[in-house]
Design a protein around this motif. Structure first.
Motif, PDB file in Angstrom:
ATOM      1  N   UNK A 167       1.427   5.556 -15.430  1.00 54.80           N
ATOM      2  CA  UNK A 167       2.283   6.517 -14.721  1.00 54.80           C
ATOM      3  C   UNK A 167       1.539   7.082 -13.507  1.00 54.80           C
ATOM      4  N   UNK A 168       0.529   7.889 -13.752  1.00 53.69           N
ATOM      5  CA  UNK A 168      -0.212   8.531 -12.655  1.00 53.69           C
ATOM      6  C   UNK A 168      -0.914   7.488 -11.789  1.00 53.69           C
ATOM      7  N   UNK A 169      -1.546   6.513 -12.460  1.00 54.63           N
ATOM      8  CA  UNK A 169      -2.382   5.549 -11.759  1.00 54.63           C
ATOM      9  C   UNK A 169      -1.626   4.481 -10.990  1.00 54.63           C
ATOM     10  N   UNK A 170      -0.282   4.480 -11.077  1.00 57.47           N
ATOM     11  CA  UNK A 170       0.493   3.513 -10.298  1.00 57.47           C
ATOM     12  C   UNK A 170       0.577   3.924  -8.841  1.00 57.47           C
ATOM     13  N   UNK A 171       0.627   5.217  -8.584  1.00 64.12           N
ATOM     14  CA  UNK A 171       0.816   5.695  -7.213  1.00 64.12           C
ATOM     15  C   UNK A 171      -0.487   6.168  -6.567  1.00 64.12           C
ATOM     16  N   UNK A 172      -1.413   6.653  -7.382  1.00 64.51           N
ATOM     17  CA  UNK A 172      -2.698   7.079  -6.824  1.00 64.51           C
ATOM     18  C   UNK A 172      -3.809   6.737  -7.806  1.00 64.51           C
ATOM     19  N   UNK A 173      -5.045   6.888  -7.347  1.00 62.96           N
ATOM     20  CA  UNK A 173      -6.195   6.672  -8.219  1.00 62.96           C
ATOM     21  C   UNK A 173      -6.014   7.470  -9.512  1.00 62.96           C
TER      22      UNK A 173
ATOM     23  N   UNK B 171     -14.724   7.337   9.101  1.00 65.50           N
ATOM     24  CA  UNK B 171     -14.379   6.708   7.818  1.00 65.50           C
ATOM     25  C   UNK B 171     -13.102   7.333   7.256  1.00 65.50           C
ATOM     26  N   UNK B 172     -12.999   8.666   7.344  1.00 63.34           N
ATOM     27  CA  UNK B 172     -11.798   9.343   6.850  1.00 63.34           C
ATOM     28  C   UNK B 172     -10.571   8.917   7.646  1.00 63.34           C
ATOM     29  N   UNK B 173     -10.794   8.604   8.917  1.00 60.77           N
ATOM     30  CA  UNK B 173      -9.653   8.274   9.783  1.00 60.77           C
ATOM     31  C   UNK B 173      -9.272   6.796   9.722  1.00 60.77           C
ATOM     32  N   UNK B 174     -10.067   5.996   9.070  1.00 59.87           N
ATOM     33  CA  UNK B 174      -9.789   4.561   8.980  1.00 59.87           C
ATOM     34  C   UNK B 174      -8.447   4.341   8.263  1.00 59.87           C
ATOM     35  N   UNK B 175      -7.636   3.440   8.826  1.00 65.16           N
ATOM     36  CA  UNK B 175      -6.292   3.232   8.261  1.00 65.16           C
ATOM     37  C   UNK B 175      -6.355   2.688   6.829  1.00 65.16           C
ATOM     38  N   UNK B 176      -7.473   2.052   6.478  1.00 66.89           N
ATOM     39  CA  UNK B 176      -7.582   1.524   5.121  1.00 66.89           C
ATOM     40  C   UNK B 176      -7.882   2.641   4.115  1.00 66.89           C
ATOM     41  N   UNK B 177      -8.331   3.781   4.612  1.00 61.73           N
ATOM     42  CA  UNK B 177      -8.604   4.919   3.734  1.00 61.73           C
ATOM     43  C   UNK B 177      -7.334   5.764   3.604  1.00 61.73           C
ATOM     44  N   UNK B 178      -6.769   6.142   4.732  1.00 56.17           N
ATOM     45  CA  UNK B 178      -5.476   6.816   4.787  1.00 56.17           C
ATOM     46  C   UNK B 178      -5.495   8.243   4.226  1.00 56.17           C
ATOM     47  N   UNK B 179      -6.031   8.432   3.038  1.00 59.14           N
ATOM     48  CA  UNK B 179      -5.993   9.737   2.388  1.00 59.14           C
ATOM     49  C   UNK B 179      -7.309   9.967   1.657  1.00 59.14           C
TER      50      UNK B 179
ATOM     51  N   UNK C 279       0.846  -1.182   0.000  1.00 61.87           N
ATOM     52  CA  UNK C 279       0.000   0.000   0.000  1.00 61.87           C
ATOM     53  C   UNK C 279       0.884   1.235   0.000  1.00 61.87           C
ATOM     54  N   UNK C 280       0.602   2.163  -0.889  1.00 60.32           N
ATOM     55  CA  UNK C 280       1.389   3.388  -0.959  1.00 60.32           C
ATOM     56  C   UNK C 280       1.265   4.130   0.368  1.00 60.32           C
ATOM     57  N   UNK C 281       2.399   4.450   0.984  1.00 63.66           N
ATOM     58  CA  UNK C 281       2.391   5.025   2.326  1.00 63.66           C
ATOM     59  C   UNK C 281       1.827   6.440   2.362  1.00 63.66           C
ATOM     60  N   UNK C 282       1.719   7.094   1.229  1.00 66.23           N
ATOM     61  CA  UNK C 282       1.148   8.448   1.207  1.00 66.23           C
ATOM     62  C   UNK C 282      -0.298   8.410   0.705  1.00 66.23           C
ATOM     63  N   UNK C 283      -0.519   7.796  -0.434  1.00 66.27           N
ATOM     64  CA  UNK C 283      -1.848   7.866  -1.052  1.00 66.27           C
ATOM     65  C   UNK C 283      -2.782   6.749  -0.614  1.00 66.27           C
ATOM     66  N   UNK C 284      -2.224   5.679  -0.049  1.00 64.43           N
ATOM     67  CA  UNK C 284      -3.070   4.559   0.383  1.00 64.43           C
ATOM     68  C   UNK C 284      -3.441   3.600  -0.732  1.00 64.43           C
ATOM     69  N   UNK C 285      -3.011   3.884  -1.954  1.00 61.78           N
ATOM     70  CA  UNK C 285      -3.378   3.012  -3.075  1.00 61.78           C
ATOM     71  C   UNK C 285      -2.754   1.623  -2.937  1.00 61.78           C
TER      72      UNK C 285
END
Lengths: 131, 154
Positions: B34-40, B115-123, A73-79
Motif C-alpha cells: 500500500x504505502x510502498x507502491x507510491x513512495x519509499x 543533486x536535489x534538483x536533479x529530475x531523477x531525484x524529483x523529491x 515514475x510517480x509524478x509527485x514522489x519520483x518513485x
C-alpha cells in the motif's frame, strides 16, 4: 513420450486458469453490455487524456509514460513504477483484487470519478497489446 | 592462524552487521504493497509515534491523495509504525513531513543543491533515487549513488 506430455501440460496449465489480461478484458466487456468490443486505440486515447482534475497526476501517462512497456515514475514522489505491460511484467493483470484496487484509487484521483467497465476494458486492451 | 582467520571474518562482517535494517521485523505486507507502491516504504524510525498516528489518521487527504486503507491493514500498519517510531525525533509539522526534521537535514547537509534538483531525484522523499537499497530498508553508505554525482564516500 508421457513425461513430455506431462511437462507440456504443466507449462500450459497456468495460463489456462490464472487470471490474465484476456480474462479481465472479457469480464469488463461483458459488464459494458451487449455489442461492446474493447478497442486499443480508444484505450490509448483514454490513457493519454489530460483530465484536468489533478495538476500533477493529470493523466495515466503522467506516471506510467506513453509506452506501457516502459517503467514509469510517480509524478509527485519520483518513485519508480514497474511497467504496466503484462508482457514485460507478468504480475500485471493477474490479481483481480489488485486490479480493482488500482482502478478505484487511480480513476478517482486522475479521472475524478470511477472508470466505467468499457473504459477499463479499452485500457487493458491497449496496455496488453502494446508493442 | 585459525583464531586469526575467525577474527578477520568477524571484522569483515562488521559493517554489514552494524548497518541495521531500517525496516524492523514484523513489517506488515500491506506496508510495502500500500504505502510502498507510491513512495519509499519509509523507515518507522524517521518520525515520532505521535506523528505516525497523525499521518495514519489523515490518509483520506494524504499530501493531496486519498490513500485510505481498509481497517485491518491500517491497524496493522499503525501498530508497527508506532512500535518502531523514534523516541528522539521531534515533531515534524502538520501534516508531519519526515524530510523536515533536524535529523534529516543534518544527515543530508553535505548533499549538493544540484543533486536535489536533479529530475531523477524529483523529491526529497524519493529515498531510493540515491539510497539504492531503500526499498529493502538499507541506507548504508556503500549503497549511496547520487544521480549526476555518483557514489558517496566520506
Amino acid at each position: 513420450m508421457r513425461p513430455y506430455l506431462l511437462l507440456l501440460g504443466l507449462a500450459v496449465a497456468p495460463s489456462l486458469w490464472a487470471a490474465g489480461p484476456a480474462q479481465f478484458i472479457a469480464e469488463y466487456s461483458a459488464q459494458a453490455g451487449a455489442g461492446f468490443t474493447a478497442d486499443a486505440a480508444r484505450g490509448k486515447a483514454f490513457a493519454g487524456k489530460n483530465w484536468g482534475v489533478s495538476e500533477k497526476l493529470s493523466s495515466c501517462t503522467a506516471c506510467h509514460t506513453e509506452n506501457p512497456r516502459n517503467p514509469g515514475r510517480h509524478a509527485v514522489t519520483g518513485k519508480t513504477i514497474q511497467p504496466l505491460s503484462p508482457a514485460v511484467n507478468p504480475e500485471r493483470f493477474s490479481d483481480p483484487a489488485k486490479v480493482e484496487k488500482w482502478f478505484k484509487r487511480n480513476c478517482k484521483e486522475v479521472v475524478g470519478r470511477a472508470c466505467s467497465p468499457a473504459e477499463k476494458a479499452d485500457f487493458i486492451q491497449f496496455v496488453a497489446g502494446a508493442q | 592462524m585459525k583464531r586469526f582467520l575467525i577474527v578477520l571474518a568477524a571484522l569483515a562482517a562488521l559493517p554489514a552487521w552494524a548497518e541495521r535494517n531500517a525496516l524492523p521485523t514484523g513489517m506488515p505486507a500491506a506496508y510495502q504493497s500500500e504505502c510502498g507502491s507510491c513512495h519509499t516504504p519509509f523507515p518507522p524510525g524517521l518520525l515520532s509515534a505521535a506523528d505516525w498516528k497523525a499521518t495514519m489518521a489523515g490518509l483520506e487527504d494524504h499530501f493531496g491523495t486519498d490513500a485510505s486503507l481498509d481497517a485491518k491493514s491500517a491497524g496493522a500498519i499503525s501498530a508497527w509504525l508506532e512500535t518502531n517510531a523514534s523516541r528522539r525525533i521531534q515533531a515534524a509539522g502538520k501534516p508531519p513531513r519526515l524530510t523536515t526534521t533536524a535529523w534529516f537535514k543534518r544527515e543530508h547537509r553535505e548533499v549538493p543543491t544540484k543533486a536535489w534538483q536533479d529530475s531523477r531525484v524529483k523529491s526529497a522523499a524519493n529515498c531510493a533515487a540515491c539510497h539504492r537499497g531503500a526499498d529493502q530498508g538499507r541506507y548504508g553508505e556503500r549503497e549511496i549513488d547520487i544521480p549526476g554525482i555518483g557514489r558517496w564516500e566520506d
